[in-house]
Structure formats: C-alpha cells, structure tokens
Design an enzyme around this catalytic site. Structure first.
Site, PDB file in Angstrom:
ATOM      1  N   CYS A  84      68.798  61.881   6.774  1.00  0.00           N
ATOM      2  CA  CYS A  84      67.804  60.811   6.590  1.00  0.00           C
ATOM      3  C   CYS A  84      68.109  59.563   7.422  1.00  0.00           C
ATOM      4  O   CYS A  84      67.196  58.878   7.883  1.00  0.00           O
ATOM      5  CB  CYS A  84      67.647  60.462   5.116  1.00  0.00           C
ATOM      6  SG  CYS A  84      69.148  59.951   4.279  1.00  0.00           S
ATOM      7  N   ASP A 117      59.477  56.989   4.268  1.00  0.00           N
ATOM      8  CA  ASP A 117      60.501  57.823   3.648  1.00  0.00           C
ATOM      9  C   ASP A 117      60.694  59.121   4.435  1.00  0.00           C
ATOM     10  O   ASP A 117      59.748  59.896   4.587  1.00  0.00           O
ATOM     11  CB  ASP A 117      60.081  58.134   2.210  1.00  0.00           C
ATOM     12  CG  ASP A 117      61.183  58.760   1.386  1.00  0.00           C
ATOM     13  OD1 ASP A 117      62.221  59.125   1.971  1.00  0.00           O
ATOM     14  OD2 ASP A 117      61.019  58.879   0.166  1.00  0.00           O
ATOM     15  N   HIS A 122      62.481  61.646   3.465  1.00  0.00           N
ATOM     16  CA  HIS A 122      62.936  62.702   2.561  1.00  0.00           C
ATOM     17  C   HIS A 122      61.854  63.723   2.200  1.00  0.00           C
ATOM     18  O   HIS A 122      61.688  64.086   1.035  1.00  0.00           O
ATOM     19  CB  HIS A 122      63.516  62.090   1.284  1.00  0.00           C
ATOM     20  CG  HIS A 122      64.710  61.245   1.512  1.00  0.00           C
ATOM     21  ND1 HIS A 122      64.619  59.882   1.768  1.00  0.00           N
ATOM     22  CD2 HIS A 122      66.025  61.540   1.540  1.00  0.00           C
ATOM     23  CE1 HIS A 122      65.837  59.388   1.948  1.00  0.00           C
ATOM     24  NE2 HIS A 122      66.701  60.370   1.799  1.00  0.00           N
TER      25      HIS A 122
END
Length: 454
Positions: free
Chosen positions: A111, A343, A345
């Site tokens: 990430c 994000d 993820h």
C-alpha cells in the site's frame, strides 16, 4: 528436482495468499462517505462548496453518492469530477513475477508503494496537463458498490483456486475504451487524453513500466528491501527519486525529485535540481519536492491539524503519503477535521497497459473516503510541485509563513535553509541514514511510531 518442487509450492502459496487478500480487501470496502453541506471541501488546492436547494430546511450532510442528486448544488459535480480524475493505484493480482521472488500480487504489503505512485502520478498530471485538467469520462464512472466488489472477489477466489490446481493462469477480459471522436475542438482533448493514457501506462504492473511496482521493488532491493517487505513513507520518497532519475522516457527528463534531509529543504539543492545537468538552462526541469516529516510522537499531535489543512489548500501541493498505523493512504484534501484520501487497499485484476486501448476505468476512483485527522499516523511524506526557480521562491516564502510554529509547538514540521546540504556536512550517508525514526522492522522492539505499513 527438489528446487523445482519448492518453486511450485511457493507459486501455489503466493496464489492462495493473493486469492485470500483479494476477498479480504474487497470486504472492507465502504461505499458511503458523508460530506457536510455547510463546510467547504478542499482538494489539492481547490475549494468546493455543497449547498442544499431548500435553504429553509437544509440537510446537515450528504453522501459521496448523493453528490449527483438534485438536492445538492454548488460545486458538487466539480468536486466529484476533480476527485475522480486523480490517478488511483491499488493492489493488483496476477501480474508478472516481481524481481527476486515468486510474488505476483502486492496485496497485504504494497500500500505504501501504491500511495507513493499516486503522489507521483499527481505531480506528473500537474506537470504535463495542469491542475485544471479533468478526465472527460470521470462522471460516467459508477460509485463503488460493496456487494458488487465482494461477489466479484468471491468469483475470482474460486477461479484462482481452480487455476492454481490446474496450473493455469486466470485470464481477465477487459472492455476497451471507445476511440476519441474527431473534430476541431476535440483535437486538444484527444492530445490530452493521449498524455493521460501515457502517464497511467508509466505505472503499469509489469517489468517494462518505468514507474511501476516492479521497478520500485527493484530499486528497493538496493536499499535492502525485498518484494513483500513493508515500506515507510520516507523510504518511499527515496525510491521515487531514484525511479524518476533513472527513467528513460524523454517526457520524464523534464522533471526531477528532491527529497528533503532531516526535515530541512536546502534551497540551493532545489535550485540545482531545476537546472538539471551541468550546462543546461537554469529552469530546464520542474522539481517534485518530497519532505518526510513526523507530526508527533507515538500519536499525531493535534496542533498540526491547521498546518496539514494549510498544506492541502495549496495548488502546488501534490498530496501526502500517509495513513493510519499499518495502513497507507494518499491524502488529497479535507473537510472540517477530516482528511479526504484515496485508498489503495482494493485488490484489482492486472491490466496490460502495453496495448494502445487498455481500459482506464480501474485507474480512477469515483468514491472519496474520509478519516478523522486524529487517526492519522504521525509519520508521512508531504509533496509539492515546483515549476521553476521563480515558482520555488514563491513556494518557500509561502510555506515559511505557514510553518511558523504556534505557542504550543516546539518545532515547525520542516524548515527551509539557504545553501546546499553539503554545507552542513550532510553530503554523505544520506541513503543510509534515511530518516532517524525509520528502523529495520525485522528487528525486535519496533513500535507503531516506525509507521510500518501493510
């Protein structure tokens, strides 16, 4: 024979882990983010206002998906189009094997690499297309839906397991984008779209992509990192600098990356970076300024909230590589005391960017997310884009005013100094020292303050 069997076991293990992460990071998706209609929203230097049509009975908040509804006016569409136009880089699966490993997915560990790619992509959009550019198809993307993502993830899990047993690679069918229509006014738009597609291709998930995860992992190996290791925001800054410096594309020769040393930006070094190689024009290159900082001890210092807001209100700010403990995000804006972020993820399928008509939809996110500032990890890397020396002088002057510490703060987040880093005996050992609070996460005694990210 034994070696071959071991490799097969590792490949199967990697596929199983990838499949598990694929389901795991799809289930955590939250599609609804609330925005207040009574407070401005800032996105990388631009300000947007959402208002209710019926002023006599205004609604306190609206969700990101409701920005298209008739009850919301003002700059709602502008905000959504602007946000969706930012390049979104997430976990991917089933890409070619990463250097020095059998790993074919960065789910669960990459990430920070993705957040670093996103801040670099924003700098390149700013450099090549300008801050006012938006993607023509941004408003056509549907908001991310939890049920759709999780059911899709479950199907991919079954397919991946079957392929692992059969020893076959799962093929994902992608729908190509329609070609741009011709026309006088569309000519410039077509050129802009070509640049947009080129920028995205630089971050492709293959060995040939100049700024892709394969290249970043390879550069990380020179600093003792391996595929599957965790990266901090300061280490990420140095990897991005190396990637841009060694990129061979002519369009990337007009930009460089400067990484601040020990919370200090040395102006002479930045100006030298603008000049490029010896004998070139003084303003031959733009400079991406990356500043690793720590905004507190074990937890974020709330006194830095106004500072972070001020930073994200500047148009030459390209965002922040940050997050919360054990999760990296790319911060791009704020509303009230909450940060707006992209994000990484989400586990998505590999896209072959070597084709001229590769699909762009998965590289853009229509659903912004928010997080209270109080949950932010204190370790982060702040980014700025400096067009030329004159622009840098303006940046340093404006930031110096913002950096004036309040009475409750002992030190500013970072400082500007005249001269070169070497004038202060900082010319050697920079790569090894990296950052005083970044330590080897494999050693005992590591704390959350090290900003170890999954």
């Amino acid at each position: 024979m034994e070696t071959k069997e071991t490799d097969e076991v590792e490949k199967l293990k990697s596929k199983l882990m990838s499949a598990w992460h694929n389901v795991k990071y799809s289930w955590v998706l939250k599609s609804k983010t609330a925005f207040s209609r009574n407070s401005p929203v800032f996105l990388l230097g631009k300000c947007y206002h959402f208002t209710a049509v019926d002023d006599e009975s205004p609604t306190e908040s609206c969700t990101a998906e409701a920005l298209d509804d008739d009850v919301v006016t003002g700059n709602a569409d502008g905000f959504r189009k602007d946000f969706t136009s930012r390049v979104w880089l997430t976990y991917r699966e089933e890409f070619p094997t990463l250097p020095g490993s059998t790993i074919t997915s960065d789910c669960g560990w990459g990430c920070t690499l993705r957040a670093g790619q996103m801040i670099l992509a924003q700098a390149l959009l700013l450099h090549i297309l300008g801050r006012d550019w938006t993607w023509s198809e941004a408003m056509t993307l549907e908001p991310l839906d939890t049920e759709t993502w999780t059911s899709s993830a479950a199907r991919r899990l079954v397919a991946t397991l079957e392929a692992s047993i059969q020893g076959e690679r799962v093929q994902v069918t992608q729908q190509p984008l329609c070609a741009a229509q011709g026309g006088a006014k569309e000519a410039d738009s077509y050129l802009q779209e070509a640049y947009h597609r080129t920028i995205v291709s630089w971050f492709g998930d293959g060995p040939s992509a100049l700024l892709g995860i394969h290249r970043l992992v390879q550069l990380g190996m020179t600093s003792g990192k391996r595929a599957g290791d965790w990266y901090g925001p300061a280490v990420m800054a140095h990897i991005l600098r190396k990637a841009v410096d060694e990129a061979v594309d002519a369009m990337l020769k007009g930009i460089s990356v400067y990484v601040a040393q020990d919370c200090t930006v040395y102006s002479a070094d930045v100006i030298d970076s603008h000049s490029g190689q010896t004998g070139t024009a003084p303003d031959s290159r733009a400079v991406i300024i990356l500043i690793p900082v720590r905004l507190g001890g074990e937890k974020i210092n709330p006194e830095y909230l106004s500072f972070v807001k001020s930073i994200l209100s500047l148009e030459y700010c390209i965002g922040i590589i940050g997050g919360k403990p054990k999760q990296a995000y790319y911060f791009v804006g704020f509303q009230d005391d909450s940060l707006i972020y992209m994000d990484p993820h989400y586990c998505q399928s590999f896209v072959d960017v070597s084709t001229s008509d590769f699909p762009l939809q998965s590289f853009h996110c229509p659903s912004p997310k928010k997080m209270p500032f109080s949950k932010m990890d204190p370790s982060c890397t702040i980014g700025f884009y400096s067009k030329n020396v004159e622009h840098y002088e303006r940046i340093s002057t404006e930031l110096s005013k913002i950096l004036q510490p309040s009475s409750k703060e002992k030190y500013p987040a970072f400082t500007f100094m005249k001269g070169h880093g070497k004038d202060y005996e900082l010319s050697t050992g920079i790569e090894k020292r990296e950052w005083p609070f970044i330590r080897d996460t494999r050693k005992a005694g590591t704390t959350l303050g090290d900003f170890v990210l999954l």
